[in-house]
Design an enzyme around this catalytic site. Sequence first.
Site, PDB file in Angstrom:
ATOM      1  N   GLY A 137      72.919 126.323 -43.530  1.00 21.94           N
ATOM      2  CA  GLY A 137      73.345 125.446 -42.465  1.00 21.94           C
ATOM      3  C   GLY A 137      74.144 124.450 -42.820  1.00 21.94           C
ATOM      4  O   GLY A 137      75.069 124.318 -43.829  1.00 21.94           O
TER       5      GLY A 137
ATOM      6  N   LYS B 275      83.444 117.233 -43.114  1.00 25.79           N
ATOM      7  CA  LYS B 275      83.237 118.007 -44.232  1.00 25.79           C
ATOM      8  C   LYS B 275      83.387 117.212 -45.458  1.00 25.79           C
ATOM      9  O   LYS B 275      84.330 116.233 -45.507  1.00 25.79           O
ATOM     10  CB  LYS B 275      84.317 119.218 -44.269  1.00 25.79           C
TER      11      LYS B 275
ATOM     12  N   ASP C 246      75.742 118.290 -53.726  1.00 27.27           N
ATOM     13  CA  ASP C 246      76.334 116.955 -53.684  1.00 27.27           C
ATOM     14  C   ASP C 246      76.624 116.457 -52.178  1.00 27.27           C
ATOM     15  O   ASP C 246      76.998 115.336 -51.863  1.00 27.27           O
ATOM     16  CB  ASP C 246      77.087 116.301 -54.674  1.00 27.27           C
ATOM     17  N   GLY C 247      77.099 117.694 -51.441  1.00 22.19           N
ATOM     18  CA  GLY C 247      77.346 117.512 -50.110  1.00 22.19           C
ATOM     19  C   GLY C 247      78.804 116.938 -49.925  1.00 22.19           C
ATOM     20  O   GLY C 247      79.272 116.279 -48.856  1.00 22.19           O
TER      21      GLY C 247
ATOM     22  N   ARG D  18      87.260 117.821 -39.059  1.00 25.72           N
ATOM     23  CA  ARG D  18      88.105 119.004 -38.151  1.00 25.72           C
ATOM     24  C   ARG D  18      87.650 118.811 -36.818  1.00 25.72           C
ATOM     25  O   ARG D  18      86.667 118.552 -36.450  1.00 25.72           O
ATOM     26  CB  ARG D  18      87.312 120.177 -38.728  1.00 25.72           C
TER      27      ARG D  18
ATOM     28  N   ARG E 269      78.189 129.075 -34.712  1.00 22.19           N
ATOM     29  CA  ARG E 269      78.503 130.414 -35.537  1.00 22.19           C
ATOM     30  C   ARG E 269      78.037 131.600 -35.173  1.00 22.19           C
ATOM     31  O   ARG E 269      77.031 131.502 -34.380  1.00 22.19           O
ATOM     32  CB  ARG E 269      78.423 130.103 -36.840  1.00 22.19           C
TER      33      ARG E 269
ATOM     34  N   ASP F  69      78.508 133.556 -41.237  1.00 19.54           N
ATOM     35  CA  ASP F  69      78.486 131.865 -40.911  1.00 19.54           C
ATOM     36  C   ASP F  69      79.831 131.226 -40.815  1.00 19.54           C
ATOM     37  O   ASP F  69      79.894 129.819 -40.242  1.00 19.54           O
ATOM     38  CB  ASP F  69      77.583 131.291 -42.077  1.00 19.54           C
TER      39      ASP F  69
ATOM     40  N   ASP G 219      87.081 126.735 -41.177  1.00 20.23           N
ATOM     41  CA  ASP G 219      86.382 126.684 -42.481  1.00 20.23           C
ATOM     42  C   ASP G 219      87.230 127.372 -43.560  1.00 20.23           C
ATOM     43  O   ASP G 219      86.835 128.443 -44.062  1.00 20.23           O
ATOM     44  CB  ASP G 219      84.996 127.226 -42.439  1.00 20.23           C
TER      45      ASP G 219
END
Length: 485
Positions: free
Chosen positions: A100, A123, A135-136, A189, A196, A265, A275
Amino acid sequence: MTLAETPNYKNSSNPFLSLNYESALESLGGDYYDEVAGAEFPQHILRWRNDELLPRFGLDPQVVKDEDFITAFGKFQGRKPLLALRYHGYQFGEYNAQLGDGRGFLYGQVRANDSELYDFGTKGSGRTPYSRGGDGMLTLKGGMREVLAAEALHYLGVRTSRCLTMIETGLPLWRGDEPSPTRSAVMVRMSSSHIRFGTFERLHYFQRPDLTKKLLDHVIEQYYRHLSTEQDKYALFYAELVKRVAELAAQWMAAGFCHGVLNTDNMSITGESFDYGPYAFIPNYNPYFIAAYFDYSGRYCYGNQPSICQLNLQILQEPLKAIIDKGEMEAGLARFGEYYEAEYSSLMLKKLGFVELLHPQAQELLNLTIEFLKVSQVGYHQFFYEMARTFSSKWRDEPGFVMNGSDIVPVPGASAIFDDWCILYHQILNDFDSERIDVIAQTLAVHNPQTALLRPVIESIWETIAQEDNWQPFYELIKAIQSRK
């Protein structure tokens, strides 16, 4: 559309917040996403703004301020909901149900001047329910690399997402493959869709064919509208997706690009490239070239990309078979090789100077080119650039003039192949008049820029940023890419 015609423009001082955002994916309901909040950052420094993209949304680059980018895409003010999309995926052949959007979200969807719907996706914007302990965040170097990849691929004719903006955020990050701490960024982006293959795989995992059909209807309505009224629209959708993905794989191969991580994905349902993580452009022709340092088996090596894309399309049949007849999907997939070969041959012939070449020796020329590149190991991008740089009508006079004055020096064992290549190219040129020769020169120049985004080039750009905080080489490189130099 002018700024004055942009909906609600006069009601907002930030043109990004006045765009007419659509709730296309949001309207499907909460089975496909989670609402999240963006991270708060201690610093906001605008490092990249893609002014080329703004007119597509009715925005004037001279009116849009740097602070507008920061407010919208660094502070995330004025936009709700922000949606972290749910998906699963096959990663290196193993199914992963713990995926996810773990460090990004769907910021919004906007219809551009071409009437197509586009996603703005972040992102490095912070933790979500799918961060899995991470940590994202995004490293500044990773963001810089994706900006460069997207622009380079776009100008090489690859169907790709592009980066709208990148903002340095001031958070120190610790990464095992980087000197720690390293700098951080948030990137936005622009893509045709963030849906996906893995989005459908997740619904199959939870045995929800109803949600699969709902999502598939949405995809066709938004991204395959020309099929929406067809009686067999589902089978036609899959067949067209096969064609798009096959052509995308051919575009990567002709561009000398290795994506690196072609998990399901990372495959877009619209057949668009996106990506970019540990990608690389090949320095020379090597089918076994590996971009990702963690791809120990070479599963996603340069030469495997077409077959992996075909395999991912085959895997996608599993969730789609609840809606689409298996036999019809197999029939659609059976044409993958045909589509791939046609696109690859067309693109490579353009690199050789021929917009279209129905010459009986066209395939022989292409095969001989690949053989020479493989055996000689001359620079892949250098070879074609040298063709463009040294091309002359004198090449028709005798084979010895072909590539005369170039920096291409065949290694022992490749000289005979190179001589055969020069003879064949000379022979083909003699079948054309002088007007066609001028077209060949122009085609070579357009499709073979001098600038090649090889790893040493990227590393030198990053070293200048990391050590001196000097971004000028970065901007100069992008300018060279965009001007096809």
